[in-house]
Design an enzyme around this catalytic site. Structure first.
Site, PDB file in Angstrom:
ATOM      1  CD  GLU A 265      -2.444   1.488   2.388  1.00 26.76           C
ATOM      2  OE1 GLU A 265      -2.316   0.602   3.667  1.00 26.76           O
ATOM      3  OE2 GLU A 265      -2.372   2.884   2.952  1.00 26.76           O
ATOM      4  CB  CYS A 302      -3.038   5.939   3.230  1.00 24.10           C
ATOM      5  SG  CYS A 302      -3.745   4.913   4.329  1.00 24.10           S
TER       6      CYS A 302
HETATM    7  P1  NAP Z   1       8.730   3.546   3.647  1.00 31.21           P
HETATM    8  O1  NAP Z   1       9.993   5.006   3.685  1.00 31.21           O
HETATM    9  O2  NAP Z   1       8.736   3.142   2.656  1.00 31.21           O
HETATM   10  O3  NAP Z   1       9.899   2.699   5.126  1.00 31.21           O
HETATM   11  C1  NAP Z   1       8.775   1.870   4.968  1.00 31.21           C
HETATM   12  C2  NAP Z   1       9.764   0.256   5.081  1.00 31.21           C
HETATM   13  O4  NAP Z   1       9.722  -0.422   3.997  1.00 31.21           O
HETATM   14  C3  NAP Z   1      11.085   0.644   6.730  1.00 31.21           C
HETATM   15  O5  NAP Z   1      10.935  -0.629   7.155  1.00 31.21           O
HETATM   16  C4  NAP Z   1      11.917   1.133   5.347  1.00 31.21           C
HETATM   17  O6  NAP Z   1      13.030   0.207   6.390  1.00 31.21           O
HETATM   18  C5  NAP Z   1      11.498   0.450   4.418  1.00 31.21           C
HETATM   19  N1  NAP Z   1      12.029   0.184   2.498  1.00 31.21           N
HETATM   20  C6  NAP Z   1      12.130   2.036   2.595  1.00 31.21           C
HETATM   21  N2  NAP Z   1      12.885   1.799   0.912  1.00 31.21           N
HETATM   22  C7  NAP Z   1      13.109   0.447   1.199  1.00 31.21           C
HETATM   23  C8  NAP Z   1      13.797  -0.368  -0.234  1.00 31.21           C
HETATM   24  N3  NAP Z   1      14.484   0.638  -1.258  1.00 31.21           N
HETATM   25  N4  NAP Z   1      14.274  -1.035   0.130  1.00 31.21           N
HETATM   26  C9  NAP Z   1      14.502  -2.239   0.961  1.00 31.21           C
HETATM   27  N5  NAP Z   1      13.520  -1.639   1.704  1.00 31.21           N
HETATM   28  C10 NAP Z   1      12.712  -0.034   1.866  1.00 31.21           C
HETATM   29  O7  NAP Z   1       8.199   4.542   3.886  1.00 31.21           O
HETATM   30  P2  NAP Z   1       7.578   5.945   5.822  1.00 31.21           P
HETATM   31  O8  NAP Z   1       8.991   5.768   6.198  1.00 31.21           O
HETATM   32  O9  NAP Z   1       6.762   4.635   6.781  1.00 31.21           O
HETATM   33  O10 NAP Z   1       7.373   6.606   4.979  1.00 31.21           O
HETATM   34  C11 NAP Z   1       7.949   7.834   3.778  1.00 31.21           C
HETATM   35  C12 NAP Z   1       6.967   7.903   2.934  1.00 31.21           C
HETATM   36  O11 NAP Z   1       6.234   7.194   2.467  1.00 31.21           O
HETATM   37  C13 NAP Z   1       6.410   9.070   3.364  1.00 31.21           C
HETATM   38  O12 NAP Z   1       6.944  10.344   3.654  1.00 31.21           O
HETATM   39  C14 NAP Z   1       4.813   8.908   2.703  1.00 31.21           C
HETATM   40  O13 NAP Z   1       5.324   9.849   1.486  1.00 31.21           O
HETATM   41  C15 NAP Z   1       5.239   7.677   2.471  1.00 31.21           C
HETATM   42  N6  NAP Z   1       3.889   7.307   3.375  1.00 31.21           N
HETATM   43  C16 NAP Z   1       2.436   6.659   2.764  1.00 31.21           C
HETATM   44  C17 NAP Z   1       1.909   5.897   3.543  1.00 31.21           C
HETATM   45  C18 NAP Z   1       0.600   5.819   2.599  1.00 31.21           C
HETATM   46  O14 NAP Z   1      -0.175   4.530   3.577  1.00 31.21           O
HETATM   47  N7  NAP Z   1       0.444   6.242   1.504  1.00 31.21           N
HETATM   48  C19 NAP Z   1       2.203   5.062   4.637  1.00 31.21           C
HETATM   49  C20 NAP Z   1       3.650   5.983   5.449  1.00 31.21           C
HETATM   50  C21 NAP Z   1       4.154   7.033   4.335  1.00 31.21           C
HETATM   51  P3  NAP Z   1      14.049   1.146   7.051  1.00 31.21           P
HETATM   52  O15 NAP Z   1      13.646   1.061   8.178  1.00 31.21           O
HETATM   53  O16 NAP Z   1      15.418   1.010   6.577  1.00 31.21           O
HETATM   54  O17 NAP Z   1      13.952   2.904   6.801  1.00 31.21           O
END
Ligand code: NAP
Length: 530
Positions: A265, A302
């Site tokens: 998601e 979200c």
């Molecule tokens: P995220 O950066 O996507 O991280 C979520 C999880 O995925 C973390 O455990 C992260 O690991 C891992 N991850 C991220 N990039 C990766 C990659 N390239 N390869 C492998 N694993 C990876 O999300 P977030 O920190 O929760 O939020 C960042 C952004 O996501 C927000 O600014 C927003 O734009 C979006 N977001 C959207 C929703 C939604 O429901 N639509 C919800 C939350 C966030 P690490 O622990 O190493 O970071």
């Protein structure tokens, strides 16, 4: 409970050997103890080996045993008491009432899946009895049930540290389906993750289940997360987070010798369509509802309403003015992490710099670190249609109002949208024909359609769909909230001409589990005394 800063591999508390992660209090930028040394490939190997060893036994646990396990997790989480709430507050900046509500939702979700498991409908038993005398060919005895896919890797979300994290919806639905779960903790709330992880591990022990039913790993997504997705014993992935993170996991899963499904998601701006009569009659109330929904939880949902589509009119001018007034008075709110705050700032600055959008209002300036200001922008349909950047997700309390010259232009804007979790219609009786004309487009675009409500607030129930076409999710056929989420982690198996003694209990001729079955083409009526 003393936090150890360690991971959980089955019942073992294991120290990581990679760079440490620490929780950060986003309200103060203070780092929190303890440090969580990251896991590595060796820990992924251990957790996957254990999960695989547990799989065949766990997936055949009697329905009651599995249901009691889910209920036991809920009890263990509740038993953590205020320590869990305090730690989650410190790691996320979310207020106590919100976290109390989220804990309630998490436990309710686990109990709901316990009821689902017991009822057994998800086994979707289909029986086509043998027809030895059928002409020109006899028919075999054919029986189908659903079985668990295999160990599932779950990536917790930053914005729901309880309900979409270690024991959140993905974990609950995978465990309900009979899949062992390995969680990659979100680096933003490692302490909350450890507390909940230990509650789950305790429930595994109390219920006498195999150790590998649950493990919790910490560390970098790029190392631990990708290694987990690549491990051949992992058979599906659940993820909530950024589009880039979701896509990285999808690519890793697709590049495996055996590709696996990733239920990610990712990104949604949740369009809200204001139809003319409703806008005319309820201008102020709509502005109130919109700003309340937009600013809830600093907009970090979200389902946040990031796009409003309406007809140019004096009523829309009044709506924009009323919205701007409320936004100007809305206080800045602490965002979940410094990185999410920075991403929000970049996204709103890009919108402010975009000549195709104008700033309508900016919320109050914060006094501490990581405080996001609500912002609303206005654009014309022609500009929106000309610039794809205007439909990017600014994760936080930011929204764009698109002014359309006609209902047909509203349809064109809607048609141009990417896939969404939700689409909302505000309408009155006089608007019904306009709404009806747009409905086929909206059905193609979104997983949940709402009338005269606001998209934030997702009910956990049987009929909920929290999903939608890409990039809202990577698989629009499913939902990550509600009982239907269990279907993501199941696959059908057909048993042909099996002797009754060799059939799984759910498929035996006497129907000992009293399941509702599709029997020779008809839904079997169950009587209470069966
Ligand atoms: P995220 O950066 O996507 O991280 C979520 C999880 O995925 C973390 O455990 C992260 O690991 C891992 N991850 C991220 N990039 C990766 C990659 N390239 N390869 C492998 N694993 C990876 O999300 P977030 O920190 O929760 O939020 C960042 C952004 O996501 C927000 O600014 C927003 O734009 C979006 N977001 C959207 C929703 C939604 O429901 N639509 C919800 C939350 C966030 P690490 O622990 O190493 O970071």
């Amino acid at each position: 409970m003393t936090l150890t800063g360690h991971m959980l591999i089955g019942q073992h508390i294991v120290a990581g050997n990679r760079e440490a992660i620490r929780g950060i209090n986003p309200a103060t930028n203070a780092t929190l103890e303890p440090a969580y040394a990251g896991g590595s490939a060796e820990h992924v190997e251990q957790a996957c080996a254990l999960a695989w060893a547990a799989f065949d036994a766990y997936r055949e646990t009697p329905l009651n045993v599995r249901a009691e396990f889910l209920e036991s997790i809920a009890e263990e989480i509740e038993a953590l008491g205020d320590e869990l709430i305090e730690r989650a507050m410190a790691e996320t900046g979310l207020p106590r009432p919100r976290l109390l509500g989220e804990r309630g939702r998490t436990c309710q979700q686990l109990r709901m899946f316990a009821r689902t498991v017991r009822a057994g409908e998800w086994l979707d038993v289909r029986v086509d009895n043998a027809q030895p005398n059928r002409q020109p060919m006899p028919r075999s005895d054919l029986r189908q049930r659903q079985i668990a896919l295999g160990p599932v890797a779950v990536f917790g979300a930053s914005n729901f540290p309880l309900a979409f994290s270690v024991a959140g919806g993905d974990t609950a639905s995978a465990l309900a389906a009979g899949c062992p779960v390995i969680v990659k903790a979100h680096s933003a709330h490692p302490g909350t993750s450890e507390l909940v992880g230990r509650a789950v591990a305790q429930a595994v022990k109390t219920c006498g289940l195999p150790d590998g039913v649950f493990s919790l790993l910490c560390g970098s997504g790029r190392e631990v997360g990708i290694a987990l997705v690549r491990d051949p014993r992992i058979k599906a992935v659940g993820f909530t987070g950024s589009r880039s993170g979701g896509l990285a996991l999808i690519q890793a899963a697709q590049a495996r010798p055996e590709p696996i499904p990733v239920y990610a998601e990712m990104s949604s701006i949740n369009p809200v369509l204001l139809f003319p009569a409703a806008l005319q009659k309820r201008t102020q109330a709509l502005a109130d509802g919109f700003v309340a929904s937009l600013t809830l939880g600093a907009g970090q949902f979200c389902t946040n309403p990031g796009l409003v589509i309406a007809l140019k009119s004096t009523a829309l001018d009044s709506f924009i003015a009323a919205t701007a007034e409320r936004i100007k008075n809305s206080p800045a709110q602490t965002m979940l992490t410094p990185a999410i705050f920075n991403a929000y700032e970049s996204a709103v600055n890009a919108l402010a710099d975009n000549t195709r959008a104008n700033v309508a209002a900016v919320g109050q300036i914060g006094s501490g670190p990581n405080q996001g200001q609500a912002q609303v922008f206005v654009s014309d349909a022609a500009d929106f249609l000309a610039d794809h950047n205007l439909q990017g997700e600014a994760f936080g309390a930011a929204s764009l109002i698109v002014q359309c010259a006609s209902v047909d232009e509203m349809r064109q804007v809607t048609e141009r949208l990417e896939g969404q979790l939700t689409a909302t219609l505000h309408l009155d009786d006089e608007d019904l024909d306009h709404a009806r004309a747009l409905l086929p487009t909206l059905e193609r675009k979104a997983g949940r359609l709402l009338v005269n409500g606001w998209p934030t607030g997702v009910e956990v129930c049987d009929a909920m769909v929290h999903g939608g076409p890409f990039p809202a999710t990577s698989d629009s056929r499913t939902t990550s909230v509600g009982t239907a989420a269990i279907l993501r982690f199941l696959r059908p198996v057909c048993y042909q001409d099996f002797p009754d003694s060799l059939l799984p209990t759910a498929l035996k001729h006497a129907n000992p589990l009293h399941l509702s079955r599709l029997l020779d083409g008809h839904r079997e009526a169950l009587t209470n005394d069966e």
